[in-house]
Design a protein around this motif. Structure first.
Motif, PDB file in Angstrom:
ATOM      1  N   UNK A 113       0.831  -1.204   0.000  1.00 40.03           N
ATOM      2  CA  UNK A 113       0.000   0.000   0.000  1.00 40.03           C
ATOM      3  C   UNK A 113       0.866   1.255   0.000  1.00 40.03           C
ATOM      4  N   UNK A 114       1.986   1.186   0.720  1.00 39.27           N
ATOM      5  CA  UNK A 114       2.864   2.350   0.823  1.00 39.27           C
ATOM      6  C   UNK A 114       3.511   2.682  -0.523  1.00 39.27           C
ATOM      7  N   UNK A 115       3.944   1.636  -1.232  1.00 40.56           N
ATOM      8  CA  UNK A 115       4.639   1.841  -2.501  1.00 40.56           C
ATOM      9  C   UNK A 115       3.687   1.908  -3.696  1.00 40.56           C
ATOM     10  N   UNK A 116       2.388   1.600  -3.475  1.00 40.24           N
ATOM     11  CA  UNK A 116       1.424   1.496  -4.573  1.00 40.24           C
ATOM     12  C   UNK A 116       1.948   0.543  -5.647  1.00 40.24           C
ATOM     13  N   UNK A 117       2.452  -0.599  -5.210  1.00 37.27           N
ATOM     14  CA  UNK A 117       3.136  -1.507  -6.131  1.00 37.27           C
ATOM     15  C   UNK A 117       2.749  -2.953  -5.844  1.00 37.27           C
ATOM     16  N   UNK A 118       2.515  -3.693  -6.926  1.00 31.78           N
ATOM     17  CA  UNK A 118       2.245  -5.123  -6.793  1.00 31.78           C
ATOM     18  C   UNK A 118       3.567  -5.850  -6.569  1.00 31.78           C
ATOM     19  N   UNK A 119       3.656  -6.623  -5.473  1.00 31.25           N
ATOM     20  CA  UNK A 119       4.893  -7.291  -5.117  1.00 31.25           C
ATOM     21  C   UNK A 119       4.973  -8.721  -5.649  1.00 31.25           C
ATOM     22  N   UNK A 120       3.806  -9.383  -5.765  1.00 26.15           N
ATOM     23  CA  UNK A 120       3.789 -10.796  -6.116  1.00 26.15           C
ATOM     24  C   UNK A 120       2.403 -11.170  -6.616  1.00 26.15           C
ATOM     25  N   UNK A 121       2.356 -12.103  -7.593  1.00 24.62           N
ATOM     26  CA  UNK A 121       1.078 -12.671  -8.004  1.00 24.62           C
ATOM     27  C   UNK A 121       1.185 -14.183  -8.011  1.00 24.62           C
ATOM     28  N   UNK A 122       0.172 -14.853  -7.446  1.00 27.52           N
ATOM     29  CA  UNK A 122       0.113 -16.320  -7.424  1.00 27.52           C
ATOM     30  C   UNK A 122      -1.175 -16.753  -8.100  1.00 27.52           C
ATOM     31  N   UNK A 123      -1.077 -17.653  -9.090  1.00 27.97           N
ATOM     32  CA  UNK A 123      -2.237 -18.127  -9.833  1.00 27.97           C
ATOM     33  C   UNK A 123      -2.605 -19.550  -9.428  1.00 27.97           C
ATOM     34  N   UNK A 124      -3.908 -19.785  -9.298  1.00 31.60           N
ATOM     35  CA  UNK A 124      -4.435 -21.118  -9.030  1.00 31.60           C
ATOM     36  C   UNK A 124      -5.338 -21.492 -10.201  1.00 31.60           C
ATOM     37  N   UNK A 125      -4.884 -22.435 -11.041  1.00 31.51           N
ATOM     38  CA  UNK A 125      -5.619 -22.848 -12.235  1.00 31.51           C
ATOM     39  C   UNK A 125      -5.832 -24.352 -12.243  1.00 31.51           C
ATOM     40  N   UNK A 126      -6.829 -24.788 -13.031  1.00 27.11           N
ATOM     41  CA  UNK A 126      -6.991 -26.218 -13.292  1.00 27.11           C
ATOM     42  C   UNK A 126      -7.728 -26.380 -14.616  1.00 27.11           C
ATOM     43  N   UNK A 127      -7.564 -27.527 -15.323  1.00 24.91           N
ATOM     44  CA  UNK A 127      -8.195 -27.726 -16.624  1.00 24.91           C
ATOM     45  C   UNK A 127      -9.723 -27.737 -16.530  1.00 24.91           C
ATOM     46  N   UNK A 128     -10.366 -27.406 -17.654  1.00 26.75           N
ATOM     47  CA  UNK A 128     -11.827 -27.383 -17.739  1.00 26.75           C
ATOM     48  C   UNK A 128     -12.303 -28.648 -18.447  1.00 26.75           C
ATOM     49  N   UNK A 129     -13.381 -29.239 -17.973  1.00 25.44           N
ATOM     50  CA  UNK A 129     -13.872 -30.489 -18.564  1.00 25.44           C
ATOM     51  C   UNK A 129     -14.681 -30.230 -19.839  1.00 25.44           C
ATOM     52  N   UNK A 130     -14.753 -31.246 -20.706  1.00 21.53           N
ATOM     53  CA  UNK A 130     -15.528 -31.147 -21.940  1.00 21.53           C
ATOM     54  C   UNK A 130     -17.010 -30.967 -21.639  1.00 21.53           C
ATOM     55  N   UNK A 131     -17.494 -31.648 -20.626  1.00 25.84           N
ATOM     56  CA  UNK A 131     -18.911 -31.560 -20.262  1.00 25.84           C
ATOM     57  C   UNK A 131     -19.305 -30.131 -19.915  1.00 25.84           C
ATOM     58  N   UNK A 132     -18.461 -29.436 -19.155  1.00 28.73           N
ATOM     59  CA  UNK A 132     -18.750 -28.049 -18.787  1.00 28.73           C
ATOM     60  C   UNK A 132     -18.724 -27.139 -20.005  1.00 28.73           C
ATOM     61  N   UNK A 133     -17.795 -27.399 -20.930  1.00 27.97           N
ATOM     62  CA  UNK A 133     -17.715 -26.587 -22.155  1.00 27.97           C
ATOM     63  C   UNK A 133     -18.962 -26.750 -23.012  1.00 27.97           C
ATOM     64  N   UNK A 134     -19.457 -27.972 -23.107  1.00 26.34           N
ATOM     65  CA  UNK A 134     -20.669 -28.230 -23.897  1.00 26.34           C
ATOM     66  C   UNK A 134     -21.878 -27.535 -23.268  1.00 26.34           C
TER      67      UNK A 134
END
Length: 320
Positions: A113-134
């Protein structure tokens, strides 16, 4: 003219489809370096959650005044619950195809907050199923005629493998389709009215360009190869470059101002264009709206939005 355009947008209905995610922010102060490794220690004081990805596009659409619905795929988890609750607070109708086999995509950002700067980003991903896409495609095809325009927000998470069917269906009922693309193969976007890559994304597909004339030549070839209506390349501090079918080009300089955070600026651009096209606006007015709105959001910290009041205020400053 933007004031009448904003009034019309308030009566529009826009459909956003794509990769929704939950953005988490941990805010804190940085006052020392860790003794364990040469990294800053962030003392977290505040946590916040916001709609991210396609959900942030939907948020920008709604903030501009249009009615908005989001179609996406998520896990069947607490994060999906949070996303639906956040969108409901913003008066955005949300249809998530919940898949018990995946986790909702989360981006965690640690911000000083003091620096108005993003220090780190962590992503949480997983594959999407065919059934959900349909299921997503079936829902899209069923409800498409209810909307005035379609915005496709592709973050490469796998939920849009049926994108070509979506584009062709929209063309069949004369609905404009604007796409924020991802990856090094744009063949899936064939037939879209407009795609909006940033410079890096465009060069990944079309090759590095030397100057504006070279950009225009490369864009025209891509437009011809993929039967596109046009390409809008967002270029950061150099503004935006639009190349339309037939070769007409327009280069728009960025607004000179202090930039705090470019997170989500592309979402704002595509939301503004989609809203403008939903009410039959010409492309130049749509781009003016997008440029002003994007200039407002990069002056804020985190994924932000621009309201009609903020846009009109900024317009009055420019004209004054």
């Amino acid at each position: 003219m933007l004031p009448p355009l904003l009034e019309k947008i308030a009566r529009a209905k826009v459909l956003v489809v794509g990769d929704a995610m939950l953005d988490r922010y941990w805010y804190g102060d940085v006052e020392r370096i860790s003794p364990e490794a040469p990294v800053p220690v962030v003392a977290v004081k505040e946590a916040k959650e916001l709609p991210g990805g396609a959900a942030n596009v939907a948020r920008n659409v709604r903030k501009l005044g249009a009615a908005c619905t989001l179609f996406s795929i998520s896990g069947d988890d607490r994060e999906a619950d949070s996303l639906e609750q956040l969108l409901d607070k913003d008066d955005i109708h949300c249809r998530l195809e919940r898949d018990k086999l995946v986790n909702t995509t989360v981006k965690l950002r640690v911000v000083s907050k003091h620096l108005h700067q993003q220090m780190l980003r962590i992503d949480f991903d997983s594959p999407v199923s065919k059934d959900a896409r349909v299921k997503l495609l079936d829902n899209y095809l069923k409800h498409l005629p209810e909307y005035d325009a379609v915005i496709v927000s592709d973050y490469g998470k796998g939920g849009l493998s049926n994108i070509q069917e979506m584009i062709q269906a929209a063309r069949a009922v004369s609905r404009p389709v604007v796409i924020d693309p991802k990856g090094d193969d744009y063949s899936g976007y064939r037939g879209a009215n407009l795609i909006t890559p940033n410079r890096k994304e465009f060069e990944q597909v079309a090759g590095r360009f030397r100057d504006d004339a070279d950009l225009e030549r490369r864009a025209v070839k891509l437009i011809q190869d993929l039967d596109l209506g046009g390409i809008l390349v967002t270029r950061g501090e150099k503004g935006m470059s639009l190349v339309q079918k037939g070769g007409r080009a327009l280069h728009i300089p960025a607004r000179a101002q202090e930039v705090f955070d470019v997170t989500g600026a592309g979402d704002t651009v595509i939301a503004a264009i989609g809203c403008a096209w939903a009410v039959g606006s010409g492309l130049e007015d749509a781009l003016q709206l997008a440029n002003i709105a994007a200039g407002i959001v990069v002056g804020k910290l985190g994924a932000a939005t621009a309201s009609p009041a903020e846009i009109l205020h900024e317009l009055s400053l420019q004209e004054g």
